[in-house]
Each structure stands twice: as structure tokens, then as C-alpha cells.
Design a protein around this motif. Structure first.
Motif, short mmCIF file in Angstrom:
data_model
loop_
_atom_site.label_atom_id
_atom_site.label_comp_id
_atom_site.label_asym_id
_atom_site.label_seq_id
_atom_site.Cartn_x
_atom_site.Cartn_y
_atom_site.Cartn_z
N GLY A 1 0.80 -1.22 0.00
CA GLY A 1 0.00 0.00 0.00
C GLY A 1 0.83 1.27 0.00
N LYS A 2 2.02 1.21 -0.61
CA LYS A 2 2.91 2.37 -0.68
C LYS A 2 2.77 3.04 -2.05
CE LYS A 2 5.09 0.91 3.16
NZ LYS A 2 5.13 1.61 4.45
N ARG A 3 2.69 4.35 -2.03
CA ARG A 3 2.70 5.10 -3.29
C ARG A 3 3.74 6.20 -3.16
NH1 ARG A 3 -2.74 5.15 -6.78
NH2 ARG A 3 -3.52 3.10 -6.22
N ASN A 4 4.66 6.27 -4.13
CA ASN A 4 5.75 7.23 -4.03
C ASN A 4 6.25 7.59 -5.41
OD1 ASN A 4 7.78 5.12 -4.77
ND2 ASN A 4 7.16 4.27 -2.79
N ASN A 5 7.12 8.56 -5.46
CA ASN A 5 7.63 9.05 -6.73
C ASN A 5 8.48 8.01 -7.45
OD1 ASN A 5 8.08 11.28 -8.66
ND2 ASN A 5 10.20 11.16 -7.96
N GLU A 6 9.14 7.14 -6.69
CA GLU A 6 9.96 6.11 -7.33
C GLU A 6 9.13 5.19 -8.22
OE1 GLU A 6 12.35 7.66 -4.05
OE2 GLU A 6 10.29 6.91 -4.14
#
Length: 262
Positions: free
Chosen positions: A199-204
Motif C-alpha cells: 500500500g505504498k505510493r511514491n515518486n519512485e
């Protein structure tokens, strides 16, 4: 060519003296006898010397004979067995394989532990062997890139995120061979998979998708470009489109780890 002769050849190509070649590993006097083929060097010391100078073991072994195709064949066999969750096949490779990189044998045990749900045992294997400490980012080569795909999910997420940043810095828009680029692409896809599972959302994630979509239009990269679109649709909450892609991959028998589990 004997191992000692090959070591001397590599050292000369790096423009190092014997002391510089073995700094932090074995003694200069012992190494000198190895170069003369008077002493035998063990596999761990050999790997430490090579990795300290960012020389892949595959490249070292090339000078001893045509081992690269054999190593690639083992890599693909192990990957296929792992993705199929075929413990018997991994055991067969372990007992019958003749590996240039001896870490592969212990690594197969690690993969079997993972598949059998013994995650803590797999982590223990990594912790006990510093040669698996790929996340420092100081020693990227083909072997470590190949290992990293399998063990990415055994590390803390923040560590993994830092690793992805290091991969971008080292390989983005760089002129590297196709096999290395495939290894990097495989890691980026695994990272996207981990992000969605946790459940992670990031720029990478956006960087990874962009990287994969800009891969060459060659059949070797086709699966990664398709998966980039798959994860892009998931990121944009276009779940129906993502499911269509997942169905296509399964219909064509293009196996990729857990692509149908979203």
C-alpha cells in the motif's frame, strides 16, 4: 588459462600493484604465490577481491573459458523454477549444478527457504553472508543485480526505496548491455509489486514505470514494457484495464511473479 594467470591479467588491466589488488582481503605474499599458481585461492577470497574492484565474477571467469552462457543458463533455470514455486527443480539444480559463482549454491537454499515459508531462515542466510549485502549500492554487477531481484522483499521498505534511487542514478540513460538492463528492469518490476502489496505510493514508482516504458523496442524487453503499463493502470486506479493486461499475460503463458494477485 589458470586462475593465477587470470588474476594477474585482471590486475594489470586495472593498473594495480599486488598490495592494492588485495587490500583488505588476503596478504600480499599469499596473493603473490597465487598469481604464480603456487597457492590455491578459495572462492570467497577470490570473490571479495573481484567485487572490491567492481569486477563481475562472470567477467573474471570469461578469461578462464566460455562460462558466461552456462551461468546465464543457470540463472534462467533458477528463475523459472522459483517463479513456478518448484522446490524439487531447485533441489535438482542444487545437487547437479556446477557453478562458477559458488554463492549460487547457498542462494538456492535461501530460495527454497522462502518458498517453504521460512522467511526468517532466508533473512538469516543473508545476514550471515556479507556478500549478499547488495543494498549498500557500492558493488553493482551482474551477479548482485541477479541476486537482488529474489531478496528484495526480505528487506525493510525504506532500504529498498533507497536501493531503487541508487539504481536510477547508476543506470538511467546509461549505455549498458542488454542483459544488465534486463536485470535492472526485473528489479524495478519487483519493486512496483512490493509497493502495491504494501500500500505504498511514491515518486519512485512513477520513475520505475517511466524507466520501463523507455526500454528498447525489442522482444527481450517486451514483458517489462507490458508490465510497466499494467502497473501504470493500477496506479491510476484503472483496475479493469489492469485486469485485461493480467488476463493477456496469463493467456499467453507469460509468467511473472504474482501478476494476477492484485
Amino acid at each position: 588459462m589458470l586462475v593465477g594467470e587470470r588474476l594477474k591479467e585482471v590486475r594489470k588491466s586495472l593498473k594495480l600493484n599486488k598490495t592494492q589488488m588485495v587490500s583488505g582481503t588476503i596478504s600480499r605474499s599469499f596473493y603473490s604465490r597465487v598469481e604464480k599458481n603456487e597457492n590455491m585461492i578459495n572462492a570467497r577470497d577470490l570473490m571479495e577481491i573481484m567485487y572490491s574492484h567492481e569486477v563481475p565474477m562472470v567477467k573474471f571467469c570469461q578469461g578462464l573459458g566460455n562460462t558466461r552462457p552456462q551461468i546465464y543458463a543457470y540463472h534462467e533455470r533458477i528463475l523459472y523454477a522459483y517463479l513456478k514455486k518448484d522446490v524439487d527443480a531447485l533441489n535438482d539444480i542444487y545437487h547437479k549444478g556446477n557453478f562458477a559463482d559458488l554463492r549460487i549454491k547457498s542462494f538456492i537454499i535461501l530460495l527454497i527457504s522462502k518458498l517453504e515459508g521460512q522467511t526468517e531462515e532466508a533473512k538469516k542466510i543473508i545476514q550471515q553472508d556479507p556478500s549478499y549485502n547488495c543494498l549498500q549500492g557500492n558493488n553493482w554487477n551482474e551477479e548482485n543485480l541477479w541476486f537482488t531481484f529474489f531478496i528484495l522483499d526480505l528487506y525493510d521498505f525504506n532500504q529498498v526505496r533507497n536501493l531503487i534511487d541508487m539504481l536510477f542514478n547508476k543506470y538511467h540513460a546509461k549505455n549498458v548491455d542488454e542483459y544488465t538492463m534486463r536485470l535492472v528492469s526485473r528489479i524495478l518490476v519487483k519493486y512496483l509489486d512490493l509497493c502495491f502489496k504494501q500500500g505504498k505510493r511514491n515518486n519512485e514508482m512513477n520513475q520505475a514505470i517511466k524507466f520501463l516504458k523507455l526500454l528498447p523496442n525489442k522482444v527481450e524487453f517486451g514483458i517489462y514494457k507490458i508490465l510497466a503499463t499494467y502497473y501504470e493502470e493500477l496506479l491510476d486506479d484503472n483496475f479493469e484495464n489492469a485486469q485485461l493486461i493480467a488476463d493477456l499475460l496469463q493467456d499467453e503463458d507469460l509468467d511473472y511473479e504474482n501478476v494476477s494477485d492484485k
